[in-house]
Design a protein around this motif. Structure first.
Motif, PDB file in Angstrom:
ATOM      1  N   PRO A 295       0.731  -1.067  -0.104  1.00 33.24           N
ATOM      2  CA  PRO A 295       0.093   0.027   0.101  1.00 33.24           C
ATOM      3  C   PRO A 295       0.965   1.213  -0.001  1.00 33.24           C
ATOM      4  O   PRO A 295       0.062   2.348  -0.125  1.00 33.24           O
ATOM      5  CB  PRO A 295      -0.734   0.014   1.455  1.00 33.24           C
ATOM      6  N   ARG A 296       2.305   0.965   0.423  1.00 27.31           N
ATOM      7  CA  ARG A 296       2.815   2.251   0.480  1.00 27.31           C
ATOM      8  C   ARG A 296       4.254   1.952   0.569  1.00 27.31           C
ATOM      9  O   ARG A 296       4.784   0.539   0.972  1.00 27.31           O
ATOM     10  CB  ARG A 296       2.752   3.109   1.697  1.00 27.31           C
TER      11      ARG A 296
ATOM     12  N   LEU B 109      15.297   0.815  -2.178  1.00 24.99           N
ATOM     13  CA  LEU B 109      14.991   2.075  -2.639  1.00 24.99           C
ATOM     14  C   LEU B 109      14.928   1.904  -4.317  1.00 24.99           C
ATOM     15  O   LEU B 109      14.207   2.419  -4.671  1.00 24.99           O
ATOM     16  CB  LEU B 109      16.143   3.017  -2.311  1.00 24.99           C
ATOM     17  N   ARG B 110      16.027   1.068  -4.777  1.00 24.78           N
ATOM     18  CA  ARG B 110      16.043   1.339  -6.196  1.00 24.78           C
ATOM     19  C   ARG B 110      14.650   0.627  -6.795  1.00 24.78           C
ATOM     20  O   ARG B 110      14.141   1.084  -8.159  1.00 24.78           O
ATOM     21  CB  ARG B 110      17.107   0.391  -6.674  1.00 24.78           C
ATOM     22  N   VAL B 111      13.874  -0.213  -6.266  1.00 26.80           N
ATOM     23  CA  VAL B 111      12.900  -0.808  -6.956  1.00 26.80           C
ATOM     24  C   VAL B 111      11.491  -0.217  -6.521  1.00 26.80           C
ATOM     25  O   VAL B 111      10.469  -0.681  -7.052  1.00 26.80           O
ATOM     26  CB  VAL B 111      12.714  -2.210  -6.692  1.00 26.80           C
ATOM     27  N   GLY B 112      11.782   1.098  -5.895  1.00 21.28           N
ATOM     28  CA  GLY B 112      10.540   1.763  -5.531  1.00 21.28           C
ATOM     29  C   GLY B 112       9.780   1.057  -4.202  1.00 21.28           C
ATOM     30  O   GLY B 112       8.521   1.690  -3.730  1.00 21.28           O
ATOM     31  N   ALA B 113      10.585   0.187  -3.327  1.00 25.75           N
ATOM     32  CA  ALA B 113       9.768  -0.356  -2.262  1.00 25.75           C
ATOM     33  C   ALA B 113      10.187   0.449  -0.987  1.00 25.75           C
ATOM     34  O   ALA B 113       9.675  -0.103   0.066  1.00 25.75           O
ATOM     35  CB  ALA B 113      10.123  -1.956  -2.204  1.00 25.75           C
ATOM     36  N   GLY B 114      10.899   1.280  -0.905  1.00 25.15           N
ATOM     37  CA  GLY B 114      11.285   1.749   0.195  1.00 25.15           C
ATOM     38  C   GLY B 114      11.585   3.476   0.165  1.00 25.15           C
ATOM     39  O   GLY B 114      11.835   3.666  -1.130  1.00 25.15           O
ATOM     40  N   ARG B 115      11.507   4.182   1.082  1.00 27.67           N
ATOM     41  CA  ARG B 115      11.701   5.490   1.178  1.00 27.67           C
ATOM     42  C   ARG B 115      12.798   6.016   2.446  1.00 27.67           C
ATOM     43  O   ARG B 115      12.408   5.301   3.376  1.00 27.67           O
ATOM     44  CB  ARG B 115      10.606   6.560   1.184  1.00 27.67           C
ATOM     45  N   LEU B 116      13.802   6.352   2.272  1.00 28.87           N
ATOM     46  CA  LEU B 116      14.824   6.438   3.338  1.00 28.87           C
ATOM     47  C   LEU B 116      14.923   7.794   3.708  1.00 28.87           C
ATOM     48  O   LEU B 116      14.766   9.008   3.125  1.00 28.87           O
ATOM     49  CB  LEU B 116      16.259   6.146   2.579  1.00 28.87           C
ATOM     50  N   VAL B 117      15.036   7.806   5.354  1.00 26.39           N
ATOM     51  CA  VAL B 117      15.385   9.138   6.051  1.00 26.39           C
ATOM     52  C   VAL B 117      16.818   8.918   6.746  1.00 26.39           C
ATOM     53  O   VAL B 117      16.685   7.726   7.543  1.00 26.39           O
ATOM     54  CB  VAL B 117      14.581   9.504   7.189  1.00 26.39           C
ATOM     55  N   GLY B 118      17.950   9.350   6.147  1.00 31.92           N
ATOM     56  CA  GLY B 118      19.235   8.960   6.870  1.00 31.92           C
ATOM     57  C   GLY B 118      19.810  10.297   7.612  1.00 31.92           C
ATOM     58  O   GLY B 118      19.662  11.504   7.426  1.00 31.92           O
TER      59      GLY B 118
END
Length: 311
Positions: free
Chosen positions: A29-30, A51-60
């Motif tokens: 869903p996200r 991240l590369r496949v669009g399955a994650g969003r990062l805060v570093g």
């Protein structure tokens, strides 16, 4: 010449393609909320494929100015945000910036530990003491509820966990650097991390890496510095949300754990356990576990013919 009936081994599926197909089948869903404390770009992070496949969003988080500047170039991808904050116990603390960047810490070195492991250069190199403000994860509005947390903070990992209990309340996996031997005064060890993880509902899943030291002796120069090294110093480990009662986890948590297990810490058996649960809930097709196994590398399969084909 006779024709031999030899079965052609299946082609190896690239890791990123396997992850992309798995993510598509899970119908997320996200994107997963990934947080990295200590995002210094020394090596490619284990979550990069997410991240590369669009399955994650990062805060570093990376407080070192030079490292933060380098990371800002990556932020242009749109799948990651970097913040120049130091995370730990909230308040103003002295940060000991070591000449060897990877040894910088809130904690001072123990000279006795350096002598024991033949690492006197650790305490001979320059260390600059810098006052800085540290922030708790739970108090940062820029940080969403976390699905996966990675940490490399040279001893501050326990304080980060304690200050992030709310943000981590729905997380499915945590990968900290852990210490097996105390090289800093006051440094928490792996057993301290494990106790806090248990309090938050996690169990130790696997140890990914251990860094040893070659102990000094009269014959040290005759030994291979890596192959003969025996004293464990630190390493990376993974804790996962306790799966003994899977009904306590939402389907989204199970999906996120499956993605982490596939791409971040390579536990195909855990992926398949998650997929079986999702099949039982009617969340994914019954063929998905079998399809996933078809995409695994031959060396993790039981079929000896497939295993030999990779040699």
């Amino acid at each position: 010449m006779s024709n031999l009936n030899v079965e052609t081994p299946p082609a190896r599926v690239p890791k990123r393609r396997r992850l992309r197909q798995l993510a598509r089948a899970l119908n997320l869903p996200r994107p997963m909320a990934v947080v990295d404390v200590g995002a210094n770009p020394i090596n490619t992070p284990s979550y990069e494929n997410l991240l590369r496949v669009g399955a994650g969003r990062l805060v570093g988080f990376e407080p070192d100015p030079a490292a933060f500047e380098a990371l800002q170039k990556e932020a242009a991808n749109g799948d990651r945000t970097y913040l120049p904050y130091a995370i730990g116990p909230e308040g103003r603390y002295v940060f000991r910036a070591h000449q060897i960047n990877s040894l910088s810490s809130l904690f001072p070195f123990r000279p006795a530990a350096a002598r024991f492991m033949g690492k006197m250069h650790w305490i001979r190199r320059r260390v600059d003491e810098i006052e800085m403000d540290l922030h708790q994860l739970d108090r940062l509005e820029d940080v969403p509820p976390i699905d996966f947390l990675k940490m490399d903070a040279q001893g501050a990992e326990l304080a980060i966990l304690e200050g992030g209990r709310q943000k981590l309340s729905k997380a499915v996996a945590i990968m900290p650097e852990v210490a097996f031997y105390r090289i800093y005064d006051g440094q928490p060890l792996m057993r301290d991390i494990d106790q806090e993880m248990e309090r938050q509902g996690f169990v130790l899943h696997k140890i990914l890496f251990q860094k040893p030291a070659l102990l000094p002796s009269s014959q040290s120069k005759r030994l291979h510095r890596r192959r003969a090294a025996s004293q464990s110093i630190d390493g990376d480990a993974v804790w996962i949300r306790n799966m003994e009662e899977p009904e306590d986890l939402t389907s989204d948590q199970i999906k996120h754990l499956a993605l982490c297990a596939d791409s971040v810490f390579e536990s195909p058996d855990l992926v398949l356990m998650c997929l079986d649960i999702l099949v039982a809930r009617g969340e994914v097709t019954r063929k998905l576990p079998s399809t996933y196994v078809d995409m695994l590398p031959p060396e993790v399969l039981a079929d000896p013919v497939a295993a030999r084909s990779d040699e």
